[in-house]
Design an enzyme around this catalytic site. Structure first.
Site, PDB file in Angstrom:
ATOM      1  N   CYS A  86      10.229  13.184 -12.702  1.00 28.76           N
ATOM      2  CA  CYS A  86      10.696  12.358 -13.815  1.00 28.76           C
ATOM      3  C   CYS A  86      12.172  12.662 -14.036  1.00 28.76           C
ATOM      4  O   CYS A  86      12.693  13.628 -13.495  1.00 28.76           O
ATOM      5  CB  CYS A  86       9.947  12.701 -15.088  1.00 28.76           C
ATOM      6  SG  CYS A  86       8.165  12.651 -14.881  1.00 28.76           S
ATOM      7  N   ARG A 106      14.147   7.915 -10.392  1.00 27.20           N
ATOM      8  CA  ARG A 106      13.150   8.993 -10.423  1.00 27.20           C
ATOM      9  C   ARG A 106      11.830   8.526 -11.008  1.00 27.20           C
ATOM     10  O   ARG A 106      10.904   9.322 -11.182  1.00 27.20           O
ATOM     11  CB  ARG A 106      13.677  10.164 -11.241  1.00 27.20           C
ATOM     12  CG  ARG A 106      14.855  10.839 -10.585  1.00 27.20           C
ATOM     13  CD  ARG A 106      15.195  12.119 -11.274  1.00 27.20           C
ATOM     14  NE  ARG A 106      14.142  13.102 -11.212  1.00 27.20           N
ATOM     15  CZ  ARG A 106      14.171  14.195 -10.471  1.00 27.20           C
ATOM     16  NH1 ARG A 106      15.196  14.444  -9.712  1.00 27.20           N
ATOM     17  NH2 ARG A 106      13.181  15.045 -10.495  1.00 27.20           N
ATOM     18  N   TRP A 165       7.627   9.364 -14.087  1.00 26.35           N
ATOM     19  CA  TRP A 165       6.853   9.046 -12.884  1.00 26.35           C
ATOM     20  C   TRP A 165       5.539   9.766 -13.103  1.00 26.35           C
ATOM     21  O   TRP A 165       5.458  10.989 -13.040  1.00 26.35           O
ATOM     22  CB  TRP A 165       7.578   9.543 -11.643  1.00 26.35           C
ATOM     23  CG  TRP A 165       6.801   9.403 -10.380  1.00 26.35           C
ATOM     24  CD1 TRP A 165       6.046  10.360  -9.772  1.00 26.35           C
ATOM     25  CD2 TRP A 165       6.695   8.243  -9.556  1.00 26.35           C
ATOM     26  NE1 TRP A 165       5.486   9.853  -8.629  1.00 26.35           N
ATOM     27  CE2 TRP A 165       5.863   8.574  -8.463  1.00 26.35           C
ATOM     28  CE3 TRP A 165       7.223   6.955  -9.637  1.00 26.35           C
ATOM     29  CZ2 TRP A 165       5.547   7.655  -7.460  1.00 26.35           C
ATOM     30  CZ3 TRP A 165       6.909   6.057  -8.639  1.00 26.35           C
ATOM     31  CH2 TRP A 165       6.077   6.400  -7.562  1.00 26.35           C
ATOM     32  N   ASN A 203       9.790  17.572 -16.928  1.00 27.08           N
ATOM     33  CA  ASN A 203       9.635  17.148 -15.542  1.00 27.08           C
ATOM     34  C   ASN A 203       9.005  18.314 -14.801  1.00 27.08           C
ATOM     35  O   ASN A 203       9.488  19.437 -14.898  1.00 27.08           O
ATOM     36  CB  ASN A 203      11.015  16.821 -14.956  1.00 27.08           C
ATOM     37  CG  ASN A 203      10.966  16.604 -13.459  1.00 27.08           C
ATOM     38  OD1 ASN A 203       9.968  16.101 -12.939  1.00 27.08           O
ATOM     39  ND2 ASN A 203      12.024  16.973 -12.766  1.00 27.08           N
ATOM     40  N   GLY A 204       7.912  18.061 -14.082  1.00 20.33           N
ATOM     41  CA  GLY A 204       7.218  19.138 -13.373  1.00 20.33           C
ATOM     42  C   GLY A 204       5.729  19.080 -13.669  1.00 20.33           C
ATOM     43  O   GLY A 204       5.234  18.069 -14.179  1.00 20.33           O
ATOM     44  N   GLU A 210       3.239   8.815  14.862  1.00 23.96           N
ATOM     45  CA  GLU A 210       4.186   8.731  13.742  1.00 23.96           C
ATOM     46  C   GLU A 210       5.630   8.828  14.244  1.00 23.96           C
ATOM     47  O   GLU A 210       6.506   8.103  13.777  1.00 23.96           O
ATOM     48  CB  GLU A 210       3.872   9.831  12.714  1.00 23.96           C
ATOM     49  CG  GLU A 210       4.780   9.870  11.497  1.00 23.96           C
ATOM     50  CD  GLU A 210       4.709   8.633  10.603  1.00 23.96           C
ATOM     51  OE1 GLU A 210       3.860   7.748  10.830  1.00 23.96           O
ATOM     52  OE2 GLU A 210       5.549   8.539   9.688  1.00 23.96           O
ATOM     53  N   LYS A 269       8.381   5.852  13.652  1.00 22.05           N
ATOM     54  CA  LYS A 269       9.683   6.068  12.989  1.00 22.05           C
ATOM     55  C   LYS A 269      10.811   5.501  13.866  1.00 22.05           C
ATOM     56  O   LYS A 269      11.719   4.849  13.378  1.00 22.05           O
ATOM     57  CB  LYS A 269       9.937   7.560  12.733  1.00 22.05           C
ATOM     58  CG  LYS A 269       9.079   8.170  11.649  1.00 22.05           C
ATOM     59  CD  LYS A 269       9.531   7.884  10.239  1.00 22.05           C
ATOM     60  CE  LYS A 269       8.778   6.886   9.464  1.00 22.05           C
ATOM     61  NZ  LYS A 269       7.428   6.757   9.256  1.00 22.05           N
ATOM     62  N   GLU A 324      10.748   1.622  13.795  1.00 21.02           N
ATOM     63  CA  GLU A 324      11.103   0.912  12.570  1.00 21.02           C
ATOM     64  C   GLU A 324      12.541   1.125  12.117  1.00 21.02           C
ATOM     65  O   GLU A 324      13.121   0.217  11.522  1.00 21.02           O
ATOM     66  CB  GLU A 324      10.108   1.183  11.428  1.00 21.02           C
ATOM     67  CG  GLU A 324      10.019   2.595  10.927  1.00 21.02           C
ATOM     68  CD  GLU A 324       8.979   2.739   9.802  1.00 21.02           C
ATOM     69  OE1 GLU A 324       8.574   3.867   9.553  1.00 21.02           O
ATOM     70  OE2 GLU A 324       8.597   1.736   9.175  1.00 21.02           O
ATOM     71  N   HIS A 349      -4.643   6.770  32.739  1.00 16.28           N
ATOM     72  CA  HIS A 349      -5.512   5.593  32.843  1.00 16.28           C
ATOM     73  C   HIS A 349      -4.705   4.295  32.818  1.00 16.28           C
ATOM     74  O   HIS A 349      -5.259   3.229  32.557  1.00 16.28           O
ATOM     75  CB  HIS A 349      -6.559   5.629  31.729  1.00 16.28           C
ATOM     76  CG  HIS A 349      -7.442   6.846  31.811  1.00 16.28           C
ATOM     77  ND1 HIS A 349      -8.395   6.997  32.796  1.00 16.28           N
ATOM     78  CD2 HIS A 349      -7.470   7.982  31.086  1.00 16.28           C
ATOM     79  CE1 HIS A 349      -8.990   8.181  32.650  1.00 16.28           C
ATOM     80  NE2 HIS A 349      -8.441   8.791  31.619  1.00 16.28           N
ATOM     81  N   LYS A 383       8.935  -2.341   1.801  1.00 18.42           N
ATOM     82  CA  LYS A 383       8.322  -1.071   1.422  1.00 18.42           C
ATOM     83  C   LYS A 383       6.833  -1.262   1.128  1.00 18.42           C
ATOM     84  O   LYS A 383       6.014  -0.428   1.481  1.00 18.42           O
ATOM     85  CB  LYS A 383       9.048  -0.505   0.193  1.00 18.42           C
ATOM     86  CG  LYS A 383       8.567   0.867  -0.247  1.00 18.42           C
ATOM     87  CD  LYS A 383       9.004   1.941   0.728  1.00 18.42           C
ATOM     88  CE  LYS A 383       8.405   3.293   0.408  1.00 18.42           C
ATOM     89  NZ  LYS A 383       8.398   4.184   1.573  1.00 18.42           N
TER      90      LYS A 383
HETATM   91  C1  AGP Z   1       5.902   3.596   7.374  1.00 19.01           C
HETATM   92  O1  AGP Z   1       7.141   4.146   7.633  1.00 19.01           O
HETATM   93  C2  AGP Z   1       5.922   2.172   7.007  1.00 19.01           C
HETATM   94  N1  AGP Z   1       6.798   1.873   5.955  1.00 19.01           N
HETATM   95  C3  AGP Z   1       4.559   1.517   6.931  1.00 19.01           C
HETATM   96  O2  AGP Z   1       3.928   1.692   8.146  1.00 19.01           O
HETATM   97  C4  AGP Z   1       3.621   1.989   5.808  1.00 19.01           C
HETATM   98  O3  AGP Z   1       3.149   3.274   6.086  1.00 19.01           O
HETATM   99  C5  AGP Z   1       2.440   0.989   5.703  1.00 19.01           C
HETATM  100  O4  AGP Z   1       2.932  -0.285   5.399  1.00 19.01           O
HETATM  101  C6  AGP Z   1       1.424   1.418   4.674  1.00 19.01           C
HETATM  102  O5  AGP Z   1       1.971   1.430   3.390  1.00 19.01           O
HETATM  103  P1  AGP Z   1       1.172   2.089   2.216  1.00 19.01           P
HETATM  104  O6  AGP Z   1       1.045   3.539   2.494  1.00 19.01           O
HETATM  105  O7  AGP Z   1       1.984   1.801   0.984  1.00 19.01           O
HETATM  106  O8  AGP Z   1      -0.185   1.444   2.161  1.00 19.01           O
END
Ligand code: AGP
Length: 623
Positions: free
Chosen positions: A2, A27, A79, A105-106, A496, A500, A503, A519, A618
């Site tokens: 927060c 925040r 938050w 905050n905490g 992962e 990264k 994207e 395979h 996002k």
């Molecule tokens: C990850 O870097 C991406 N932004 C994306 O794959 C994300 O993880 C996915 O859209 C799921 O989002 P969520 O965790 O909000 O459900």
């Protein structure tokens, strides 16, 4: 996670608070509130209207005749962690008399015990927050004749957990008492008039941006230091009351840099916030008897011990966290666990019943694919639980139960700190299931929880090698295709790492379980191919090294994530990304860090905007 602010002086305190809160909205903005001292009284205003909270708070304050005359006040932007994002849970939180107010905050770890004790002493609880115990404890101390600073010191000796807090009381006009443990707190002094007839302001904030432009005379409070602020002055003491000199802060940042904590972008900042995200997510989860405190879970132990099968549904990075959890749940709890890409789940006629536990994993709690998968599961009477970073998100409201990660708001589109927090939250859940199913004695759970608690420091160590990772990443500026390989829990780490890179660096990156290579995909390996392998000492290290030999013998350039000092692994690599070691099932939390940094530095070297990668959002709310 927060934001807090405080000001006392002759100037326009209300404006300082509201402007500071506006700068702290990154925040969190579940709610916003202020407590103002005017004419020996305390006046509070709060609004909990999500993104409109601050705007609505300003309207309330503007409509209050006394607010403008306030000389002292504290403010908060929230938050949510404990308690829903409602007005009742918005800070400042007040004591029973309405004469003491606190912003915090905490996380107060021992709030359960303290709440029970305070209730038996007759205190009436008005919120669901962990913070509220602080204000009632201060109230009790003040009733014994203690000054505000003595009352705060005594209170802080009773609490465990983390805090940056500020307290005002009607009985001590012009005074703010503030303190910190782990959560940051910055103090500022602004000059008064040149003749010295009007004292300047004394200010405090959880973050530098809130004070920028007000003063450049800044100090950082250390853990367990308490500061008394009065117009133009401050006095810093320890919890024992010994006077100390606070450390001076040199700040040359502009506002934008300050919001990013001095990092060039939010993603960089969030990668470095990972140790904190982990420790906050774990804080207070283990009870002294070796069982777990998962308050928000809402699914009874009885129901969870009846579960005979687990499904995990998620997308993207959350799916990769879920994949780590599959290994942990099957190994520790011995429960059959399936995992599905959420967008596929409901179209494959999954076989579920009332003894199935479906775990949705989603940092936002809003991803439509995961939400729909959870709805499908509920239709089959399965118990549905969500791991979410956002309190009261759609998934948290619709699910039978929820376990919150406490990573704080994540601004960068690419998940980093929420991904790590998801893994540890899922691993705590796996330990809880293992206990309920009689697979793990409390002593073992306590030991593994101790290992989880060691992760923040190990992640910090992995982050300390950032410069080396950046140098290695930049050697691959000309490469367009990467293979990421891993086995066992190294496989989700490879996925992962590849995600990264795709994207934010816009580079082709295939993530594979290394054993699957022969395979088919190995046909693509030729001299010049770049293979990134997760080769830390997890269960299948030897087999993994066999797969590394297969690609090396076909001319691939090999980059390996290896445990510190492991020369056998390093000997088989062209480049090494070093990480500290831990329990193999917890290793993904550490092993993924250099891969995040690799993608981050390569993307920046290519000149890409890592916070807002092209074509992405996002939160994905379309199917
Ligand atoms: C990850 O870097 C991406 N932004 C994306 O794959 C994300 O993880 C996915 O859209 C799921 O989002 P969520 O965790 O909000 O459900």
């Amino acid at each position: 996670m927060c934001g807090i602010i405080g000001a006392t002086g002759q100037g326009c305190v209300t404006e300082i608070l509201l402007e500071g809160l506006a700068r702290l909205e990154y925040r969190g903005y579940d709610s916003a509130g202020v407590a103002l001292q005017a004419d020996g009284d305390l006046w509070r205003a709060r609004a909990a209207t999500g993104t409109r909270s601050l705007e609505d708070l300003r309207k309330i304050v503007d409509g209050a005749p006394d607010a403008g005359g306030a000389l002292t006040g504290i403010g908060h932007t929230r938050w949510a962690t404990h308690g829903h994002p409602t007005e009742e849970n918005a800070h400042p939180i007040m004591d029973c008399s309405g004469r003491v107010a606190v912003v915090h905050n905490g996380i107060i770890e021992n709030w359960r015990e303290l709440t029970a004790r305070l209730a038996s002493d007759g205190h009436v609880r008005t919120s669901d927050t962990d913070t509220e115990v602080l204000v009632h404890l201060v109230e009790e101390e003040l009733a014994t004749g203690a000054s505000l600073v003595e009352a705060v010191r005594a209170t802080l000796r009773e609490v465990s957990g983390t805090f940056a807090l500020a307290v005002v009381c009607a009985g001590e006009p012009g005074t703010i008492v503030a303190a910190r443990r782990v959560s940051p707190l910055v103090i500022g002094l602004a000059d008064g008039d040149p003749e010295g007839e009007v004292a300047g302001e004394a200010l405090l904030a959880s973050d530098i941006p809130a004070l920028l432009g007000r003063t450049r005379r800044l100090w950082a409070l250390e853990d367990d230091q308490v500061v008394e602020l009065r117009p133009g002055s401050m006095r810093v003491t320890t919890l024992a009351g010994k006077e100390v000199e606070p450390s001076v802060l040199q700040v040359n940042w502009d506002l934008e840099a300050a919001e990013k904590g001095g990092h060039p972008d939010f993603m960089g900042k969030e990668i470095h916030e990972q140790p904190r995200a982990l420790s906050d997510t774990l804080l207070g989860r283990l009870l002294p008897d070796g069982t777990f405190a998962l308050d928000e879970l809402r699914i009874s132990d009885e129901d969870l011990s009846r579960v005979d099968k687990v499904f995990i549904v998620a997308c993207g990075s959350s799916y990769h966290a879920g994949l780590v959890a599959k290994y942990a749940i099957e190994h520790w709890a011995r429960l059959p666990t399936e995992i599905d890409i959420a967008s596929e789940f409901r179209y494959r006629d999954p076989v579920l019943d009332s003894r199935t536990l479906v775990i949705g994993v989603s940092q936002s709690g809003e991803t439509i694919d995961t939400l729909q998968a959870m709805r499908e599961a509920r239709q089959w009477s399965a118990k549905v639980l969500v791991i979410s970073n956002v309190v009261d998100s759609s998934m948290a409201r619709e699910a039978d139960g929820v376990l919150y990660t406490r990573a704080g708001p994540e601004v960068g589109v690419a998940s980093t700190k929420t991904h790590l927090a998801q893994i540890v939250a899922l691993e705590v859940l796996a330990l809880h299931l293992a206990q309920l199913h009689g697979r793990m004695p409390p002593a073992d759970a306590r030991m593994l929880f101790g290992d989880l608690e060691g992760l923040p420091d190990l992640v910090e160590l992995a982050l300390a090698r950032e410069k080396d990772v950046a140098e290695i990443a930049c050697r691959f500026l000309g490469t367009r295709d990467f293979f990421f390989l891993g086995r066992h829990v190294g496989y989700p780490v490879a996925l992962e790492g590849a995600l990264k890179l795709k994207e934010i660096a816009y580079l082709r990156a295939e993530g594979y379980p290394a054993g699957e290579l022969k395979h088919g995909p190995i046909a693509l390996i030729e001299p010049g191919a770049v293979v990134v392998g997760v080769a830390t000492r997890t269960r299948l290290w030897e087999k993994m090294m066999g797969n590394v030999a297969e690609v090396r013998s076909r001319g691939a350039t090999v980059v390996l994530v290896a445990n510190d000092g492991d020369s056998d692994t390093a000997d088989q690599a062209d480049e090494v990304l070093w990480v500290p070691s831990t329990d193999p099932l917890l290793a993904p939390v550490i092993d993924v860090v250099p891969l995040q940094l690799f993608a981050y530095h390569l993307a920046r070297a290519h000149g890409h905007d890592v916070d807002r990668p092209r074509n992405l959002a996002k939160t994905v709310t379309v199917e």
